[in-house]
Design a protein around this motif. Structure first.
Motif, PDB file in Angstrom:
ATOM      1  N   ALA A  30       0.826  -1.210   0.000  1.00  0.00           N
ATOM      2  CA  ALA A  30       0.000   0.000   0.000  1.00  0.00           C
ATOM      3  C   ALA A  30       0.856   1.254   0.000  1.00  0.00           C
ATOM      4  CB  ALA A  30      -0.928  -0.012   1.212  1.00  0.00           C
ATOM      5  N   TYR A  31       1.937   1.246   0.761  1.00  0.00           N
ATOM      6  CA  TYR A  31       2.820   2.408   0.834  1.00  0.00           C
ATOM      7  C   TYR A  31       3.432   2.696  -0.540  1.00  0.00           C
ATOM      8  CZ  TYR A  31       5.667   5.793   3.391  1.00  0.00           C
ATOM      9  OH  TYR A  31       6.226   6.957   3.856  1.00  0.00           O
ATOM     10  N   GLN A  81       0.514   8.888  -6.580  1.00  0.00           N
ATOM     11  CA  GLN A  81       0.657  10.321  -6.342  1.00  0.00           C
ATOM     12  C   GLN A  81       1.591  10.970  -7.361  1.00  0.00           C
ATOM     13  OE1 GLN A  81       3.684  11.637  -3.821  1.00  0.00           O
ATOM     14  NE2 GLN A  81       3.370  13.364  -5.199  1.00  0.00           N
ATOM     15  N   ILE A 112      -5.280   0.369  -2.207  1.00  0.00           N
ATOM     16  CA  ILE A 112      -4.462   0.839  -1.086  1.00  0.00           C
ATOM     17  C   ILE A 112      -5.235   0.699   0.224  1.00  0.00           C
ATOM     18  CG2 ILE A 112      -3.435   2.902  -0.036  1.00  0.00           C
ATOM     19  CD1 ILE A 112      -2.819   3.828  -2.950  1.00  0.00           C
ATOM     20  N   ARG A 163      -3.197  10.056   6.003  1.00  0.00           N
ATOM     21  CA  ARG A 163      -2.558  10.691   4.834  1.00  0.00           C
ATOM     22  C   ARG A 163      -3.294  10.332   3.553  1.00  0.00           C
ATOM     23  NH1 ARG A 163       3.612   9.212   3.553  1.00  0.00           N
ATOM     24  NH2 ARG A 163       3.813   9.976   5.704  1.00  0.00           N
ATOM     25  N   VAL A 164      -3.638   9.067   3.416  1.00  0.00           N
ATOM     26  CA  VAL A 164      -4.311   8.607   2.193  1.00  0.00           C
ATOM     27  C   VAL A 164      -5.657   9.294   2.034  1.00  0.00           C
ATOM     28  CG1 VAL A 164      -5.329   6.595   1.066  1.00  0.00           C
ATOM     29  CG2 VAL A 164      -3.089   6.390   2.174  1.00  0.00           C
ATOM     30  N   LYS A 177      -3.273   5.935   6.956  1.00  0.00           N
ATOM     31  CA  LYS A 177      -4.610   6.124   6.378  1.00  0.00           C
ATOM     32  C   LYS A 177      -5.064   7.574   6.484  1.00  0.00           C
ATOM     33  CE  LYS A 177      -6.977   2.591   8.214  1.00  0.00           C
ATOM     34  NZ  LYS A 177      -8.197   1.769   8.441  1.00  0.00           N
ATOM     35  N   TYR A 181      -6.560   3.703  -5.349  1.00  0.00           N
ATOM     36  CA  TYR A 181      -6.796   4.086  -3.959  1.00  0.00           C
ATOM     37  C   TYR A 181      -7.643   3.041  -3.232  1.00  0.00           C
ATOM     38  CZ  TYR A 181      -4.594   8.673  -3.809  1.00  0.00           C
ATOM     39  OH  TYR A 181      -3.673   9.687  -3.788  1.00  0.00           O
ATOM     40  N   TYR A 187       2.170   1.750  -3.551  1.00  0.00           N
ATOM     41  CA  TYR A 187       1.155   2.178  -4.511  1.00  0.00           C
ATOM     42  C   TYR A 187       0.731   3.631  -4.274  1.00  0.00           C
ATOM     43  CZ  TYR A 187       0.179  -1.826  -7.465  1.00  0.00           C
ATOM     44  OH  TYR A 187       0.276  -2.810  -8.426  1.00  0.00           O
ATOM     45  N   TYR A 188       0.693   4.038  -3.015  1.00  0.00           N
ATOM     46  CA  TYR A 188       0.350   5.439  -2.750  1.00  0.00           C
ATOM     47  C   TYR A 188       1.375   6.367  -3.400  1.00  0.00           C
ATOM     48  CZ  TYR A 188       0.122   9.955  -0.509  1.00  0.00           C
ATOM     49  OH  TYR A 188       0.077  11.305  -0.308  1.00  0.00           O
ATOM     50  N   TYR A 218      -6.507  12.473  -7.044  1.00  0.00           N
ATOM     51  CA  TYR A 218      -7.852  11.932  -6.838  1.00  0.00           C
ATOM     52  C   TYR A 218      -8.872  13.056  -6.780  1.00  0.00           C
ATOM     53  CZ  TYR A 218     -11.680   9.317  -4.663  1.00  0.00           C
ATOM     54  OH  TYR A 218     -12.894   8.736  -4.398  1.00  0.00           O
TER      55      TYR A 218
END
Length: 484
Positions: free
Chosen positions: A155-156, A163, A206, A242-243, A240, A203, A158-159, A169
């Motif tokens: 996940a880290y 970005q 993630i 942050r996401v 999360k 997202y 892919y974020y 988004y």
């Protein structure tokens, strides 16, 4: 050893899952542990130590200098207008600084490659661990934890990729072109062709990984080092926040941040690792310092440094001074909101010459062993403050920002948050100061759909400009014929 081939971007890459750098082992001397180097792939899950080594290898892959050990932070900061280039060195991001990097830029390609390399290592670990013949080597609880740690790493990665290489988004609720979502291990070139998912789909994956990881991760580990360098429940909640901030989903930011932030000052996590601000901001950076503030860090040592021309100290400090602070009207350095009374200015900025003021947060010289902060508690407080200003309490937003500001400058009188506009303006200013040199300025600009006021390009770059995000590398398109 776990060794397999991945053909990606026209290159055959040999991927070693065992952490030969030994960065995340459990013992005190974890920086010096020697990895086993002659284990057949069929036997890497035969002992608890070997299984742990596979997990550690995922963190080691993510923390290399060309990914999160330096380049991610550098690329995001040198685009943002806070720094000026000194060397015109294409190796150290001059094209990024000028907004002239194109799909053939091999250094940006390196970030892409290593991001997907780490993702594929996660995918391979998940597949192999599930199919390992030697069941019962670790408990079901520990097995679930290791799977959760792997999903956090994925996940880290892919974020960061979405970005940097896809539109924000917030531009269209994620409807635009995202990234290829590779969730199965690639061991040959058969599955190279894969269309990009939408930004929203990336997202969603993630958050799926993070939500699943949060359930199975421990509340804490046995040492402060492990609490800072491996994912636990509070790490996921912090990330999360942050996401969701990047998605503009402010109520969700509040929900996640509230898991680790008390209702009132002094702000502190009530469960798990008791994260809080370090009382002395000058103690936050260095080698494993301030573990309660540093929610997640990439550890470095003399034998495991970020590598040539990736190190944060090399770029900003006296290592080479690739970039010095922008003292013009658009830079934060001379902004009245950042007075000389602030310790972050008096201690983290050095006048190197008559013309140059440099950032000295990262104070170690070669081989640059400062641990790289990836998630800090102050970021979480500012994430929550912004979300409260947008969708909650202006009073709480003000208290959160005061906690961060007055830690460094007790004498500073912050404007009262009487309106949302005033609150947001001051929160974004505080983020520019507190998180300077840590890779947040470009993502903050992008999620707010603001223009990049570029020193290097000598222009304002709006979000409609193709230069606003990095293009997918040419070499990816050469081997993935259907990527957009």
């Amino acid at each position: 050893m776990s060794l397999f081939n991945l053909k990606i971007k026209g290159l055959k890459i040999f991927i070693l899952l065992l952490p030969v750098l030994g960065l995340f082992a459990c013992k005190k001397d974890f920086l010096d542990n020697q990895a086993e180097l002659s284990i057949p792939e069929s036997r890497v899950f035969e002992t608890p130590a070997r299984i742990l080594a596979q997990v550690n290898g995922l963190y080691s892959s993510a923390k290399i200098g060309s990914l999160f050990g330096g380049r991610y932070q550098i690329y995001n900061d040198i685009r943002s207008g806070e720094f000026r280039n000194r060397t015109s060195n294409v190796v150290t991001g001059f094209g990024v600084y000028q907004f002239t990097n194109d799909p053939s830029d091999t250094y940006i390609e390196g970030f892409w490659i290593n991001g997907y390399l780490t993702i594929n290592r996660v995918n391979k670990f998940l597949a192999d661990f599930e199919l390992a013949k030697n069941q019962g080597i670790v408990s079901d609880q520990l097995k679930s934890q290791y799977i959760a740690e792997a999903k956090f790493v994925r996940a880290y990665c892919y974020y960061a990729l979405v970005q940097m290489f896809a539109k924000p988004y917030t531009q269209d609720a994620g409807a635009s072109r995202g990234l290829p979502l590779r969730l199965k291990a690639q061991t040959d070139s058969a599955d190279n062709n894969l269309k990009s998912g939408t930004v929203a789909q990336v997202y969603a994956q993630i958050l799926k990984d993070l939500n699943e990881a949060e359930v199975a991760l421990p509340a804490s580990y046995s040492t402060s080092v492990l609490n800072t360098t491996r994912a636990h429940k509070n790490t996921v909640a912090a990330f999360k926040s942050r996401v969701y901030l990047a998605m503009g989903k402010f109520p969700d930011v509040i929900t996640e941040a509230n898991k680790i932030v008390s209702a009132t000052a002094p702000f502190r996590a009530a469960t798990g690792v008791n994260h809080t601000l370090n009382a002395d901001v000058t103690k936050v950076y260095g080698n494993g310092a301030a573990e309660l503030e540093n929610v997640f860090s990439a550890p470095m040592s003399a034998t495991n440094a970020p590598g040539t021309q990736n190190q944060l100290g090399y770029y900003y400090n006296a290592g080479n001074i690739e970039y010095f602070l922008n003292q013009g009207a658009t830079g934060i350095y001379n902004n009245p909101a950042w007075p000389a009374s602030d310790l972050r200015k008096s201690k983290f900025v050095l006048q190197y010459s008559a013309a140059w003021h440099i950032l000295v947060k990262y104070s170690n010289v070669s081989p640059f062993t400062d641990w790289v902060p990836l998630i800090r508690y102050s970021e979480v407080l500012l994430n929550l403050a912004e979300a409260e200003a947008e969708a909650g309490s202006l009073t709480r937003a003000e208290e959160l920002v005061k906690a961060v500001r007055q830690r460094s400058d007790p004498s500073y009188t912050m404007p009262a948050f009487t309106t949302k506009a005033i609150a947001i303006q001051n929160i974004l200013l505080e983020r520019r100061i507190e998180l300077l040199g840590e890779g947040f300025n470009a993502p903050d600009i992008q999620r707010r759909l603001q223009p990049f006021v570029s020193v290097g390009a000598g222009a304002s770059i709006p979000y409609t400009d193709s230069r606003y995000v990095f293009p997918i590398p040419t070499s990816e398109k050469l081997t993935n014929k259907i990527v957009e």
